[in-house]
Scaffold this motif. Structure first.
Motif, PDB file in Angstrom:
ATOM      1  N   PRO A 261      -5.544   9.347   1.914  1.00 20.73           N
ATOM      2  CA  PRO A 261      -6.141  10.624   1.517  1.00 20.73           C
ATOM      3  C   PRO A 261      -7.463  10.901   2.229  1.00 20.73           C
ATOM      4  CG  PRO A 261      -5.901   9.150  -0.382  1.00 20.73           C
ATOM      5  CD  PRO A 261      -5.232   8.487   0.770  1.00 20.73           C
ATOM      6  N   TYR A 262      -8.209   9.835   2.543  1.00 21.82           N
ATOM      7  CA  TYR A 262      -9.461  10.057   3.274  1.00 21.82           C
ATOM      8  C   TYR A 262      -9.165  10.592   4.671  1.00 21.82           C
ATOM      9  CZ  TYR A 262     -14.470   9.849   3.385  1.00 21.82           C
ATOM     10  OH  TYR A 262     -15.789  10.230   3.388  1.00 21.82           O
ATOM     11  N   ILE A 263      -8.135  10.025   5.305  1.00 22.79           N
ATOM     12  CA  ILE A 263      -7.754  10.495   6.646  1.00 22.79           C
ATOM     13  C   ILE A 263      -7.307  11.959   6.590  1.00 22.79           C
ATOM     14  CG2 ILE A 263      -5.943  10.305   8.420  1.00 22.79           C
ATOM     15  CD1 ILE A 263      -6.073   7.295   8.201  1.00 22.79           C
ATOM     16  N   THR A 264      -6.415  12.284   5.656  1.00 25.14           N
ATOM     17  CA  THR A 264      -5.867  13.658   5.651  1.00 25.14           C
ATOM     18  C   THR A 264      -6.958  14.672   5.263  1.00 25.14           C
ATOM     19  OG1 THR A 264      -5.001  13.386   3.399  1.00 25.14           O
ATOM     20  CG2 THR A 264      -3.474  12.948   5.215  1.00 25.14           C
ATOM     21  N   GLN A 265      -7.862  14.283   4.359  1.00 27.27           N
ATOM     22  CA  GLN A 265      -8.932  15.218   3.990  1.00 27.27           C
ATOM     23  C   GLN A 265      -9.920  15.403   5.144  1.00 27.27           C
ATOM     24  OE1 GLN A 265     -10.815  14.692   0.179  1.00 27.27           O
ATOM     25  NE2 GLN A 265      -8.874  14.635  -0.933  1.00 27.27           N
TER      26      GLN A 265
ATOM     27  N   ASN B 260       0.829  -1.220   0.000  1.00 22.49           N
ATOM     28  CA  ASN B 260       0.000   0.000   0.000  1.00 22.49           C
ATOM     29  C   ASN B 260       0.859   1.264   0.000  1.00 22.49           C
ATOM     30  OD1 ASN B 260      -1.886  -2.129   0.800  1.00 22.49           O
ATOM     31  ND2 ASN B 260      -3.322  -0.452   1.084  1.00 22.49           N
ATOM     32  N   PRO B 261       1.058   1.862  -1.181  1.00 24.18           N
ATOM     33  CA  PRO B 261       1.894   3.062  -1.268  1.00 24.18           C
ATOM     34  C   PRO B 261       1.189   4.276  -0.650  1.00 24.18           C
ATOM     35  CG  PRO B 261       1.546   2.042  -3.428  1.00 24.18           C
ATOM     36  CD  PRO B 261       0.550   1.449  -2.504  1.00 24.18           C
ATOM     37  N   ILE B 262       1.877   4.941   0.241  1.00 19.17           N
ATOM     38  CA  ILE B 262       1.304   6.133   0.895  1.00 19.17           C
ATOM     39  C   ILE B 262       2.396   7.193   1.041  1.00 19.17           C
ATOM     40  CG2 ILE B 262      -0.443   4.838   2.185  1.00 19.17           C
ATOM     41  CD1 ILE B 262       1.419   5.270   4.682  1.00 19.17           C
ATOM     42  N   GLY B 263       2.015   8.346   1.634  1.00 21.91           N
ATOM     43  CA  GLY B 263       2.989   9.397   1.896  1.00 21.91           C
ATOM     44  C   GLY B 263       3.061  10.379   0.736  1.00 21.91           C
ATOM     45  N   ALA B 264       4.121  11.164   0.732  1.00 20.63           N
ATOM     46  CA  ALA B 264       4.304  12.195  -0.282  1.00 20.63           C
ATOM     47  C   ALA B 264       5.765  12.591  -0.259  1.00 20.63           C
ATOM     48  CB  ALA B 264       3.441  13.409   0.043  1.00 20.63           C
ATOM     49  N   HIS B 265       6.155  13.389  -1.253  1.00 19.40           N
ATOM     50  CA  HIS B 265       7.545  13.860  -1.254  1.00 19.40           C
ATOM     51  C   HIS B 265       7.748  14.808  -0.064  1.00 19.40           C
ATOM     52  CE1 HIS B 265      11.235  15.789  -2.784  1.00 19.40           C
ATOM     53  NE2 HIS B 265      11.423  14.591  -3.297  1.00 19.40           N
TER      54      HIS B 265
ATOM     55  N   THR C 100      -1.471   6.471  14.700  1.00 12.95           N
ATOM     56  CA  THR C 100      -0.171   7.037  14.300  1.00 12.95           C
ATOM     57  C   THR C 100      -0.375   8.398  13.645  1.00 12.95           C
ATOM     58  OG1 THR C 100       0.566   4.781  13.925  1.00 12.95           O
ATOM     59  CG2 THR C 100       1.986   6.515  13.071  1.00 12.95           C
ATOM     60  N   PHE C 101      -1.417   8.497  12.831  1.00  9.34           N
ATOM     61  CA  PHE C 101      -1.700   9.790  12.202  1.00  9.34           C
ATOM     62  C   PHE C 101      -1.981  10.855  13.265  1.00  9.34           C
ATOM     63  CE2 PHE C 101      -4.597  13.037  10.743  1.00  9.34           C
ATOM     64  CZ  PHE C 101      -3.837  13.589   9.718  1.00  9.34           C
ATOM     65  N   GLU C 102      -2.795  10.492  14.258  1.00  8.92           N
ATOM     66  CA  GLU C 102      -3.137  11.473  15.306  1.00  8.92           C
ATOM     67  C   GLU C 102      -1.875  11.916  16.044  1.00  8.92           C
ATOM     68  OE1 GLU C 102      -6.219   9.407  17.529  1.00  8.92           O
ATOM     69  OE2 GLU C 102      -7.785  10.502  16.421  1.00  8.92           O
ATOM     70  N   LYS C 103      -0.965  10.954  16.263  1.00 10.85           N
ATOM     71  CA  LYS C 103       0.268  11.268  16.978  1.00 10.85           C
ATOM     72  C   LYS C 103       1.145  12.247  16.176  1.00 10.85           C
ATOM     73  CE  LYS C 103       4.049   8.643  17.576  1.00 10.85           C
ATOM     74  NZ  LYS C 103       4.633   7.324  17.539  1.00 10.85           N
TER      75      LYS C 103
ATOM     76  N   ALA D 276       5.805   8.470   6.679  1.00  7.77           N
ATOM     77  CA  ALA D 276       4.846   8.523   5.562  1.00  7.77           C
ATOM     78  C   ALA D 276       3.633   9.386   5.931  1.00  7.77           C
ATOM     79  CB  ALA D 276       4.405   7.112   5.183  1.00  7.77           C
ATOM     80  N   LEU D 277       3.147   9.212   7.167  1.00  6.77           N
ATOM     81  CA  LEU D 277       1.953   9.967   7.565  1.00  6.77           C
ATOM     82  C   LEU D 277       2.294  11.442   7.804  1.00  6.77           C
ATOM     83  CD1 LEU D 277       0.260   7.252   9.799  1.00  6.77           C
ATOM     84  CD2 LEU D 277      -0.432   7.996   7.509  1.00  6.77           C
ATOM     85  N   THR D 278       3.509  11.705   8.283  1.00 11.77           N
ATOM     86  CA  THR D 278       3.953  13.099   8.434  1.00 11.77           C
ATOM     87  C   THR D 278       3.979  13.779   7.065  1.00 11.77           C
ATOM     88  OG1 THR D 278       5.323  12.474  10.310  1.00 11.77           O
ATOM     89  CG2 THR D 278       5.859  14.577   9.256  1.00 11.77           C
TER      90      THR D 278
END
Ligand code: UD1
Length: 344
Positions: A205-209, A182-187, A279-282, A325-327
């Motif tokens: 993307p659903y989480i970040t949006q 599952n590819p995630i994250g960004a540059h 992890t995202f919340e953290k 990745a989530l950062t």
């Protein structure tokens, strides 16, 4: 400087791979029809790499148009084929769209590669080819199960096609099949990332949006799976790590005889949906609004990779964590809001 044709080079994985190609001394020639990406991605790759890019706005199923690219660049050393549709749910609704695009584009590309004597191809495949495996982690020797969706079946068909080409006497295409988990994250620059058009189908993307206030709440699909907390397990890999594997794959093809070889690209660790949310919340410091919901049809319970073969043979391994990745995904979302990129 080796020229490499990159189909779908403005997309999520394609754009990150173009950056890694340039920083490794290759020259990507990008082809994209921008049906699921934006032309501005090309300038953003140029900004990150400080190089001018050659790009074409065309559809890879259009043989006449793609032939012109081969004519313009008789010195192509290889190709990376990303151009394909990738939404599992949509493929169930519109199978013909998926069969037409995903299979025809590979047929056209490989026919032209044969004709123009371009041997090496890196193919963008997926862990979806395994279905729900009985034994985890999944190795490349794990037997494929029946595909769960037309999307998954197109990946199986394309892999088979490339395998047949590698043994066919009159075909010269040698390929590496990269099975992404599952590819995630960004540059980390925040200039390129995943830009789903409309309502996102994928988790990150659903989480970040949702965290950015663009969606009310995330629905967690299923809470009664046989996993540590009842939610599905996936192997989430940073897109920059994934992009680097494509450079390694090109080198591997150049150093070896004609072949068709598959490699899993994952971290080797599975995380549940709830672990991803925590992890995202953290890392973001944002409390995410979410609710438990029904299982999503077609979802496998759990899947994660053994990437030992890629570690060993491609000399590649992941370096970035789920936190990284989530950062980076969150940074990307915030930059999108700042610059209003969603509107261009
Ligand atoms: C699937 C495909 C993968 C493909 C990817 C791109 C499989 C096994 N994998 O990944 O090959 O490249 O789509 O589209 O077919 N989730 C929620 N709520 C949401 C969204 C997702 O709980 O709103 C959950 C899902 O149930 C799943 C996890 O998050 O457990 C990841 O889902 P997603 O990001 O859509 O990717 P996959 O379906 O794993």
């Amino acid at each position: 400087m080796s020229k490499i044709l990159v189909t779908g080079g403005a997309g999520f994985i394609g754009s990150h791979t173009a950056v890694e190609l340039i920083s490794s001394g290759f020259t990507p020639i990008i082809v994209d029809n921008f049906c699921n990406s934006r032309p501005s991605v090309i300038q953003r790759i140029e900004t990150i790499t400080n190089q001018n890019l050659v790009s074409y706005n065309l559809d890879c199923t259009d043989e006449i148009a793609l032939r012109q690219v081969f004519n313009d660049h008789p010195d192509l050393q290889g190709a990376i084929h990303f151009a394909a549709f990738k939404a599992v749910g949509e493929s169930v609704q519109s199978p013909l769209k998926y069969y037409h695009n995903n299979i025809n584009s590979l047929l056209v590309l490989t026919r032209l590669m044969n004709e123009f004597n371009v041997r090496n191809l890196v193919f963008s495949s997926s862990c979806t080819v395994y279905g729900q495996p009985e034994i985890l982690p999944v190795t490349e020797a794990t037997e494929m199960q029946e595909a769960q969706s037309p999307y998954g079946f197109t990946k199986q068909v394309c892999e088979r096609l490339l395998s047949d080409l590698s043994t066919g006497e009159y075909n010269q295409v040698s390929s590496v099949l990269l099975r992404y988990f599952n590819p995630i994250g960004a540059h980390p620059s925040g200039l390129i990332g995943e830009l789903p058009l409309g309502v996102p189908e994928n988790l990150i993307p659903y989480i970040t949006q949702t965290a950015a206030g663009l969606r009310d709440s995330l629905t967690v699909f299923g809470q009664d799976y046989s996993t540590s907390d009842g939610t599905c397990v996936r192997d989430y890999i940073h897109v920059v790590d994934l992009a680097k594997a494509h450079v390694k794959a090109l080198r591997y093809l150049a150093e070896n005889d004609k072949m068709c070889k598959a490699f899993n690209l994952g971290t080797g660790t599975g995380n549940t949906v709830l672990e991803v949310i925590q992890t995202f919340e953290k890392v973001s410091g944002v409390k995410l609004s979410y609710a438990m919901g029904e299982r999503r049809p077609g979802d496998v319970e759990q899947i994660y990779a053994s990437a030992d073969k890629a570690n060993r043979e491609l000399q590649w391994k992941t370096e970035l964590s789920l936190e990284d990745a989530l950062t980076d995904a969150w940074n990307w979302q915030l930059k999108l809001e700042e610059t209003g990129t969603t509107a261009d």
